[in-house]
Design a protein around this motif. Structure first.
Motif, PDB file in Angstrom:
ATOM      1  N   GLU A   1      11.180   3.375  -0.905  1.00 30.21           N
ATOM      2  CA  GLU A   1      12.007   2.337  -0.301  1.00 30.21           C
ATOM      3  C   GLU A   1      11.120   1.130  -0.020  1.00 30.21           C
ATOM      4  O   GLU A   1      10.146   1.220   0.727  1.00 30.21           O
ATOM      5  N   LEU A   2      11.432  -0.017  -0.629  1.00 29.18           N
ATOM      6  CA  LEU A   2      10.647  -1.224  -0.392  1.00 29.18           C
ATOM      7  C   LEU A   2      10.990  -1.809   0.977  1.00 29.18           C
ATOM      8  O   LEU A   2      12.145  -1.759   1.404  1.00 29.18           O
TER       9      LEU A   2
ATOM     10  N   ARG B   1       0.830  -1.197   0.000  1.00 26.88           N
ATOM     11  CA  ARG B   1       0.000   0.000   0.000  1.00 26.88           C
ATOM     12  C   ARG B   1       0.868   1.252   0.000  1.00 26.88           C
ATOM     13  O   ARG B   1       1.887   1.313   0.681  1.00 26.88           O
ATOM     14  N   MET B   2       0.430   2.257  -0.772  1.00 21.79           N
ATOM     15  CA  MET B   2       1.126   3.542  -0.838  1.00 21.79           C
ATOM     16  C   MET B   2       0.232   4.640  -0.276  1.00 21.79           C
ATOM     17  O   MET B   2      -1.001   4.524  -0.283  1.00 21.79           O
ATOM     18  N   LEU B   3       0.848   5.699   0.186  1.00 19.89           N
ATOM     19  CA  LEU B   3       0.088   6.833   0.700  1.00 19.89           C
ATOM     20  C   LEU B   3      -0.476   7.698  -0.416  1.00 19.89           C
ATOM     21  O   LEU B   3      -1.349   8.520  -0.174  1.00 19.89           O
TER      22      LEU B   3
ATOM     23  N   GLY C   1       3.529  -4.781   7.775  1.00 23.97           N
ATOM     24  CA  GLY C   1       2.948  -4.015   6.689  1.00 23.97           C
ATOM     25  C   GLY C   1       2.711  -2.566   7.084  1.00 23.97           C
ATOM     26  O   GLY C   1       2.218  -2.272   8.167  1.00 23.97           O
ATOM     27  N   ARG C   2       3.089  -1.664   6.223  1.00 23.28           N
ATOM     28  CA  ARG C   2       2.872  -0.240   6.449  1.00 23.28           C
ATOM     29  C   ARG C   2       2.738   0.436   5.094  1.00 23.28           C
ATOM     30  O   ARG C   2       3.254  -0.048   4.080  1.00 23.28           O
ATOM     31  N   ALA C   3       2.040   1.539   5.080  1.00 24.54           N
ATOM     32  CA  ALA C   3       1.896   2.291   3.833  1.00 24.54           C
ATOM     33  C   ALA C   3       3.224   2.928   3.460  1.00 24.54           C
ATOM     34  O   ALA C   3       3.921   3.493   4.310  1.00 24.54           O
ATOM     35  N   LEU C   4       3.588   2.824   2.199  1.00 28.14           N
ATOM     36  CA  LEU C   4       4.857   3.354   1.728  1.00 28.14           C
ATOM     37  C   LEU C   4       4.720   4.833   1.391  1.00 28.14           C
ATOM     38  O   LEU C   4       3.784   5.235   0.700  1.00 28.14           O
TER      39      LEU C   4
ATOM     40  N   LEU D   1      11.660   4.254  -8.452  1.00 27.53           N
ATOM     41  CA  LEU D   1      11.410   5.636  -8.831  1.00 27.53           C
ATOM     42  C   LEU D   1       9.988   5.698  -9.359  1.00 27.53           C
ATOM     43  O   LEU D   1       9.622   4.929 -10.254  1.00 27.53           O
ATOM     44  N   MET D   2       9.158   6.598  -8.806  1.00 33.12           N
ATOM     45  CA  MET D   2       7.740   6.622  -9.130  1.00 33.12           C
ATOM     46  C   MET D   2       7.326   7.985  -9.672  1.00 33.12           C
ATOM     47  O   MET D   2       7.820   9.030  -9.221  1.00 33.12           O
TER      48      MET D   2
END
Length: 291
Positions: A73-74, A45-47, A81-84, A62-63
């Motif tokens: 950073e993976l 999950r991403m923020l 689990g945490r939002a990236l 790179l996004m």
């Protein structure tokens, strides 16, 4: 079908560092992987949402996050689990609220080349193309303005840049100098068979694979149509070669399905080319924009 996850698919890439295909889901704000690396979930999950990505030498991603480029950073295998959250590198065309990053990939020298799209209804050609590197920062490429940049890919030697515009019915190509950040000698490579160009890749034989109108079209190095492949269940969104020998061609559907080609289509294809890893070893040169 190999797997179906998320709500949308785009920017399928082979991650040679972790030996898996990766793609962002811009609707669900996730990054997916198949096969999932050991002790890692298939989805992270991403923020915030992303449509464009490239693997880095460090193992990071790179996004393209709307108008911004950021580094993700993976997590280490087995981490909770945490939002990236992306480390923002720079904002693209900050004075123009209508544009977002729409497509991009690493060139053969490890720089990130990408383009922007106009999200307004007027679809005026206000999008641009850029090269970003840690060494030189952001450099605008001298290419025509577009309504929506798509289909960015490079020839095997890295000296030809391919791209398309959603408002035009052609794929264009030009000479490209990665070190100088220059593009020139623009010409038409091929006609699109359908509107709505998406991502593109080039295989080891120099053939261009282009997603357009929800189907996959293969062109020879001279711009002749070799084949057209459509998915039965959903429109195609992206395509990538991968696997240890880069001989597996997978197609990502626009609704999150990941597909492999049947043997009668996959047999005899030239293998793909490995994505060059983005060189994130240096310190970023921020705010350096050259026309």
């Amino acid at each position: 079908m190999l797997i179906r996850v998320g709500q949308a698919g785009c920017a399928l890439r082979w991650d040679a560092v972790h030996q898996c295909w990766r793609w962002p889901d811009p609707v669900g704000s996730q990054i997916y992987a198949w096969p999932a690396p050991p002790a890692m979930p298939s989805g992270l999950r991403m923020l915030e949402s992303a449509r464009v990505m490239a693997s880095c030498r460090s193992g990071r991603l790179l996004m393209g996050l709307g108008k911004r480029l950021g580094m993700v950073e993976l997590p280490e295998p087995g981490q909770p689990g945490r939002a990236l959250q992306a480390q923002v590198l720079l904002t693209i065309d900050a004075a123009e609220p209508r544009t977002v990053i729409s497509d991009g990939c690493a060139d053969r020298d490890g720089n990130f080349v990408f383009g922007t799209a106009n999200t307004a209804r007027d679809q005026r050609p206000i999008g641009s193309f850029y090269q970003y590197s840690q060494r030189y920062g952001l450099r605008r490429l001298a290419l025509p303005a577009v309504a929506a940049a798509a289909g960015i890919a490079f020839s095997p030697d890295g000296r030809t840049l391919y791209f398309a515009d959603s408002a035009r019915g052609v794929i264009q190509c030009c000479h490209y100098d990665a070190e100088l950040g220059k593009a020139g000698g623009l010409k038409t490579f091929a006609q699109l068979l359908a509107p709505g160009p998406g991502t593109a890749i080039v295989d080891s034989a120099g053939a261009l694979w282009s997603v357009q109108g929800g189907a996959l079209v293969q062109y020879s190095r001279h711009g002749e149509v070799l084949r057209r492949i459509a998915l039965a269940r959903e429109p195609a969104a992206s395509v990538a070669f991968g696997g240890a020998a880069l001989d597996q061609l997978l197609v990502l559907g626009g609704q999150g399905g990941l597909y492999g080609l049947p043997p009668d289509l996959a047999g005899g294809l030239a293998p793909g080319l490995a994505d060059t890893l983005f060189d994130d070893s240096g310190s970023a040169s921020r705010g350096n924009l050259q026309a």
